[in-house]
Design an enzyme around this catalytic site. Sequence first.
Site, PDB file in Angstrom:
ATOM      1  N   ASP A 205       0.813  -1.213   0.000  1.00 35.17           N
ATOM      2  CA  ASP A 205       0.000   0.000   0.000  1.00 35.17           C
ATOM      3  C   ASP A 205       0.847   1.265   0.000  1.00 35.17           C
ATOM      4  OD1 ASP A 205      -2.446   1.555   0.349  1.00 35.17           O
ATOM      5  OD2 ASP A 205      -1.763   1.897   2.396  1.00 35.17           O
ATOM      6  N   HIS A 286      -7.063   6.175   3.341  1.00 33.27           N
ATOM      7  CA  HIS A 286      -7.213   7.326   2.438  1.00 33.27           C
ATOM      8  C   HIS A 286      -6.060   7.487   1.457  1.00 33.27           C
ATOM      9  CE1 HIS A 286     -10.679   8.719   4.731  1.00 33.27           C
ATOM     10  NE2 HIS A 286      -9.991   8.398   5.808  1.00 33.27           N
ATOM     11  N   ARG A 287      -5.021   6.658   1.610  1.00 26.04           N
ATOM     12  CA  ARG A 287      -3.850   6.840   0.747  1.00 26.04           C
ATOM     13  C   ARG A 287      -4.214   6.679  -0.721  1.00 26.04           C
ATOM     14  NH1 ARG A 287      -0.130   3.786   3.284  1.00 26.04           N
ATOM     15  NH2 ARG A 287       0.896   5.469   4.401  1.00 26.04           N
ATOM     16  N   GLY A 288      -5.072   5.709  -1.019  1.00 24.15           N
ATOM     17  CA  GLY A 288      -5.494   5.465  -2.402  1.00 24.15           C
ATOM     18  C   GLY A 288      -6.142   6.692  -3.031  1.00 24.15           C
TER      19      GLY A 288
END
Length: 365
Positions: A205, A286-288
């Site tokens: 991720d 929320h990284r995506g």
Amino acid sequence: METRHIYPFTAIVGQENMKLGLILNIINPTLSGVLIRGEKGTAKSTAVRALANILPMIEVVKGCPFQLSPGEESAVCTDCTRTECTNRISGGKPVQITKRKVRVVELPVGATEDRVVGTMDIEYSLKKGETRRDPGSLAAAQRGILYVDEVNLLDDHVVDVLLDSAAMGVNTVEREGVSFTHPARFTLVGTMNPEEGELRPQLLDRFGLCVNIEGIRESDKRVEVMERRALFDEDPEALCAKWEPESKKIVDQIESAIKLYPDVTIDRALLFEIASFCLDVGVDGHRGDIITLKAAKTLAAFNGREQVIRDDINAAAELVLPHRVRRQPFQDVAVDVKSLMHGHAHPHAHKHDHSHDHAGAHHHA
């Protein structure tokens, strides 16, 4: 001295997503790198070296182990024990500047944390009261490309350190209560063969982009690969000359995109599009969403636009989400994001009626 020719980036047949993932990270290093997953012999390392070879020369402080650019040397140099630095600082002399190519620093599979982040000579520090540093791979890769082949075989803790530095843009070395920090802005490129084991989901991720590649299946393109490679082996100068105009074109495009990126805006309605899509395909955290936004803006800049369009988001999602989609145990990472996209018919139109009210609101991120 004989010139060593490098296979041209623009002469690589196919593998468009891999080439695009590398280019986007050069334009915008805050994308936190690209992971290239694929079988052996698919031009992974060739592409990395080839891209570095065509990039514009960079200015560096002569002899600086931290690859500092003019104007940023003071932060690191104030307690540097290298003779050139101490003489210059005490005498207030200007730095000497030199130009060089962008470097590709390769990290071996057995690399230790000390090799990566660098070390300090504590004994020397205690005796002399001065810091003596031994810069590591992160210092060598500053403003260049850090290439980690078979990143899945690297110690998890070392991968963590690499990803932290890639995201933060700095490297901190701490030993026995003594510490120092230096800039560590580099493009992280990890490659792996999934047959040799996966990365932990938490580490997967952290890579901004992920590209799944395989050998070309079309006969005519496979023939093209053979013909170009044969010409390169026989007469590298001829092949490089043939692709020089294409190489120059892509370098100009990259340089323009770097200048344009800070001015790129996105309609708020499209932010809802990104959020809904990430929710629909089951992305944790929320990284995506954030990386999809950054990648879409970088794509817009690469295409010479100051405004993000839906196509940018679709193209960005293909690079940002495959390794982030929630999977069942033993399911492969290579999720077909395109097919998931087709089931995602502009959700903000019915889920977020209010989003249209903000269609004209521009956001910088």
